[in-house]
Design an enzyme around this catalytic site. Structure first.
Site, mmCIF file in Angstrom:
data_model
loop_
_atom_site.group_PDB
_atom_site.id
_atom_site.type_symbol
_atom_site.label_atom_id
_atom_site.label_comp_id
_atom_site.label_asym_id
_atom_site.label_seq_id
_atom_site.Cartn_x
_atom_site.Cartn_y
_atom_site.Cartn_z
ATOM 1 N N SER A 42 0.728 -0.922 -0.046
ATOM 2 C CA SER A 42 0.322 -0.119 0.295
ATOM 3 C C SER A 42 0.606 1.207 0.149
ATOM 4 C CB SER A 42 -0.853 0.300 0.849
ATOM 5 O OG SER A 42 -1.230 0.869 1.453
ATOM 6 N N TYR B 79 -1.605 0.241 10.889
ATOM 7 C CA TYR B 79 -1.860 0.249 9.306
ATOM 8 C C TYR B 79 0.080 0.187 9.109
ATOM 9 C CZ TYR B 79 -3.422 -1.177 4.585
ATOM 10 O OH TYR B 79 -3.194 -1.277 3.378
#
Length: 248
Positions: A131, A144
């Site tokens: 990501s 995250y």
């Protein structure tokens, strides 16, 4: 001989879209995830896809998957996800542990188990689906960000360690992708809050957009390695720069 691609987290979202796309490219696709009912429906719908039950947080489950394979030419480490948007000072250790176990240790378990097959194939491709959160940190992304930074680092180290072996290591790092479950899971089932993530954004990425990028990377000639492919919607210039259209 038909090449075999293993896609983790293939029961929904980017994983499902990638399994469909690689099957369309002619791969024998092993769609692996925990939710076997979804996988069975996918396999029944798409020729070239077969279902495999997999929990990437379980070494026993990963070992069973590896033992079931005759060959492995492509591995897409897609299983992952985010939990919560709390600041670091209020983060839940259990949430961080879960994100690390799925995103990082899950990718480690599967990579270790299937890497011998990738090498033996003579032209293996290992895709780490990360990501942009693994490249630039942002508020509300603490756990995250940490997990995806670790996954990005793993891809970089693997590329160094496998230099000279017949394996390409590819990182695909998407920005804002509108899928059925990602934000819903991150926001603990709050559908209204999940909808607000994408509200007013003209054309967020879809799972198919990311699957298209993955397919392009793994179908390059054997001597071509796509080290990192960052893919964002046009409306997103950075994590903190997102164009939204106000309703009239």
């Amino acid at each position: 001989m038909t090449r075999t691609a293993v896609v983790t987290g293939a029961s929904s979202g980017i994983g499902e879209a990638t399994a469909r796309r690689l099957a369309a490219e002619g791969f024998d696709v092993v769609a692996a995830a925990r939710r076997r009912d979804r996988l069975d429906r996918l396999a029944a719908e798409v020729p070239g896809i077969r279902a495999a039950t997999l929990d990437v947080t379980s070494q026993e489950s990963v070992d069973a998957l590896a033992a079931s394979l005759d060959r492995c030419d492509v591995l897409v480490n897609n299983a992952g996800g985010a939990i919560g948007v709390e600041p670091v000072a209020k983060g839940d250790v259990a949430d961080w542990q879960r994100m690390y176990d799925v995103n990082v240790l899950g990718a480690l378990r599967v990579t270790q188990a299937l890497l011998p097959g990738l090498v033996a194939s003579g032209d293996g491709v290992l895709v780490m689906l990360t990501s942009v959160a693994g490249l630039v940190s942002y508020e509300g992304g603490g756990g995250y960000n940490a997990a995806k930074h670790a996954q990005t680092s793993m891809a970089e180290v693997l590329r160094l360690e496998l230099c000279g072996e017949p394996v390409r290591v590819v990182e695909v790092a998407p920005g804002l992708v509108h899928t059925e479950e990602f934000s819903l899971n991150r926001l603990r089932g709050d559908s209204a809050a999940a909808d607000r993530v994408y509200e007013g954004v003209p054309g967020p990425l879809s799972a198919d957009d990311v699957a298209d990028a993955v397919a392009w990377c793994v179908t390059r000639p054997a001597h071509v390695n796509i080290d990192r492919l960052v893919i964002r919607p046009r409306a997103q210039a950075a994590q903190y720069k997102l164009h939204r259209v106000q309703p009239r």
